[in-house]
Design a protein around this motif. Sequence first.
Motif, mmCIF file in Angstrom:
data_model
loop_
_atom_site.group_PDB
_atom_site.id
_atom_site.type_symbol
_atom_site.label_atom_id
_atom_site.label_comp_id
_atom_site.label_asym_id
_atom_site.label_seq_id
_atom_site.Cartn_x
_atom_site.Cartn_y
_atom_site.Cartn_z
ATOM 1 N N ASP A 228 0.834 -1.197 0.000
ATOM 2 C CA ASP A 228 0.000 0.000 0.000
ATOM 3 C C ASP A 228 0.876 1.257 0.000
ATOM 4 O O ASP A 228 1.849 1.347 0.743
ATOM 5 C CB ASP A 228 -0.885 -0.006 1.252
ATOM 6 C CG ASP A 228 -2.049 0.968 1.140
ATOM 7 O OD1 ASP A 228 -1.977 1.867 0.283
ATOM 8 O OD2 ASP A 228 -3.019 0.819 1.901
ATOM 9 N N SER A 254 -4.657 11.503 8.111
ATOM 10 C CA SER A 254 -4.626 11.211 6.684
ATOM 11 C C SER A 254 -3.977 12.387 5.962
ATOM 12 O O SER A 254 -3.789 13.462 6.549
ATOM 13 C CB SER A 254 -6.051 10.983 6.163
ATOM 14 O OG SER A 254 -6.797 12.192 6.257
ATOM 15 N N HIS A 503 -16.630 8.808 4.512
ATOM 16 C CA HIS A 503 -15.966 8.683 3.204
ATOM 17 C C HIS A 503 -14.482 8.452 3.437
ATOM 18 O O HIS A 503 -13.666 9.359 3.295
ATOM 19 C CB HIS A 503 -16.210 9.948 2.380
ATOM 20 C CG HIS A 503 -17.628 10.102 1.954
ATOM 21 N ND1 HIS A 503 -18.136 11.287 1.495
ATOM 22 C CD2 HIS A 503 -18.664 9.215 1.931
ATOM 23 C CE1 HIS A 503 -19.420 11.127 1.192
ATOM 24 N NE2 HIS A 503 -19.747 9.887 1.453
ATOM 25 N N ARG A 504 -14.125 7.242 3.790
ATOM 26 C CA ARG A 504 -12.764 6.945 4.209
ATOM 27 C C ARG A 504 -11.818 6.684 3.043
ATOM 28 O O ARG A 504 -10.609 6.577 3.255
ATOM 29 C CB ARG A 504 -12.744 5.731 5.145
ATOM 30 C CG ARG A 504 -13.364 4.477 4.556
ATOM 31 C CD ARG A 504 -13.300 3.334 5.523
ATOM 32 N NE ARG A 504 -11.938 2.993 5.844
ATOM 33 C CZ ARG A 504 -11.617 2.037 6.719
ATOM 34 N NH1 ARG A 504 -12.556 1.386 7.352
ATOM 35 N NH2 ARG A 504 -10.362 1.760 6.954
ATOM 36 N N GLU A 505 -12.344 6.589 1.804
ATOM 37 C CA GLU A 505 -11.452 6.279 0.689
ATOM 38 C C GLU A 505 -10.414 7.368 0.479
ATOM 39 O O GLU A 505 -9.315 7.104 -0.015
ATOM 40 C CB GLU A 505 -12.247 6.052 -0.595
ATOM 41 C CG GLU A 505 -13.061 7.254 -1.070
ATOM 42 C CD GLU A 505 -14.431 7.328 -0.440
ATOM 43 O OE1 GLU A 505 -15.211 8.237 -0.801
ATOM 44 O OE2 GLU A 505 -14.727 6.474 0.422
ATOM 45 N N SER A 506 -10.739 8.603 0.854
ATOM 46 C CA SER A 506 -9.772 9.696 0.719
ATOM 47 C C SER A 506 -9.047 9.983 2.025
ATOM 48 O O SER A 506 -8.274 10.925 2.103
ATOM 49 C CB SER A 506 -10.478 10.964 0.240
ATOM 50 O OG SER A 506 -11.498 11.352 1.146
ATOM 51 N N CYS A 508 -7.173 7.529 3.978
ATOM 52 C CA CYS A 508 -6.433 6.325 4.353
ATOM 53 C C CYS A 508 -5.334 6.702 5.348
ATOM 54 O O CYS A 508 -4.609 7.681 5.146
ATOM 55 C CB CYS A 508 -5.831 5.664 3.121
ATOM 56 S SG CYS A 508 -7.072 5.063 1.946
#
Length: 516
Positions: A228, A254, A503-506, A508
């Motif tokens: 990752d 993040s 909205h955790r995709e942005s 990480c």
Amino acid sequence: MEDDEDCPRSTDVEDCDLTYQEDAILQRLEGDGEEEGHWSRSSVITKESLLAAQKEDLRNVMEVLAVKEQHARTLLIHYRWDAGRIFESLDEKGPDRLFSEAGVLAAVGNEGLSTPANPLTCNVCFETIPTDAIFETNCGHSFCNDCWTEHFIVKINDGQSRRIRCMAPECSAVCDEAIVRNLVGARCPDIADRFDRFLLESYIEDNDKVKWCPSVPHCGNAIRVDGDVYCEVECACGLRFCFSCSSEAHSPCSCPMWELWIKKCRDGSETANWIAVNTTPCPKCHKPVAKNGGCNLVKCICGQPFCWSCGGATGREHTWSTIAGHCCARFEEDQMKKTELEKRDSYRYRHYYRRYKTHSDSLKQESKLLETVRKKISISEEKQSIIRDYGWLTNGVNRLFRSRRVLSYSYPFAFCMFGDELFKGEMTAEERKLKKNLFEDQQQQLESNVEQLSRFLELDFPSFSDDEVACIMQHVTNLSSVVDRLCRQMYQCIENDLLYSLHRESHCIAPYKPNF
């Protein structure tokens, strides 16, 4: 050393329950996290090892697809040096489509440019060129050597040399790098060298898994990650940074959170605070204006007169009875709400910044602790003591560094997590309150144990008796384990309880590494 309930002078080794099990504890601590599959492994690529690293990826593609090195490089650049994507596309699209989409038209058959049988007219300069000065590419387009050379030089100077396409309109064929090198090298050897350097550095510039170290001055190294890209890495020069955004390592924030925090810190500087308190923006040009007299009618350098008390624009004459459109004495409910909101936001920011700065400053002071501890260990080893292994001390210092960093960055995280800038409308007031209380409870536990660990590590243990050192060893070992566990729990809380439904995709978060 003064008597203390935690470590009385009368305590002996047996009372501390230390039967040298600390070695097993430390080994368990060092091994923690290795089972976490989402960890990314990183390696440093130096100037000397860059070519070898590139050759390894080229060799894998060349062997599987049976192509030349230049075509393997073109494919890898097209797929951002991800060999796995190339092989997946091969299965999905087949070799012909794979090659054509990447601009590799010479993967099979004739290589590069060919010489036509008869003189031709160059379609760029429109001169009739003899056969020994014009070439026809494998895509079927013919141009003279001079035009090819000019085309290559322009592309190299523009930094587009990694995939130089044919000059013909709408042609996607990538030119043979050997021909580029030969034609440009005959006229401008230095530009040909730059072309080779661009091809080599493409492994870093076009590779999603490799990035230059952002050190200043630049150390010349790059970092490659396997896994990752949302991770924190350390260069051989000693710089630790976030691989995703190349800024300083900021986990558990993040990247968008850290960007917001840095912007807020810039905007919330002392200068900005002074301007906000001591000036009023001009209603015309919006520049901050400070008055140098008692009269509240001020005039901006742009020529606009306005009332300094309320910021409202006025005419050329100021009398309190004839100012049209506003009244400084009239109380405005909306303005009060706006002022109160600004005060609350300012106080909230200062609350989190003060605690972030406190732990950041402590970390800077504790950075000298490792050398101090090593000197103390050296002194203790010269003594005739029953304790001969001091690995628990260096492990404790490393755990203190990591947990202090996590604690420091947890305050910018909390500022962004529970504010309105990033997650407005995604949490109800009740949800926000519950999540905030949950996180602050864990933050408080971590803070308490970090301070205890710091206190024990700063003790002058070489002057203590063996019994006292054994007691300190127990506390340091236990606290090292506790702060590590609390850090892990905080990261799990962030992933599973705080960000899970958002909205955790942005957002990480780089995983927790106990020894980073």
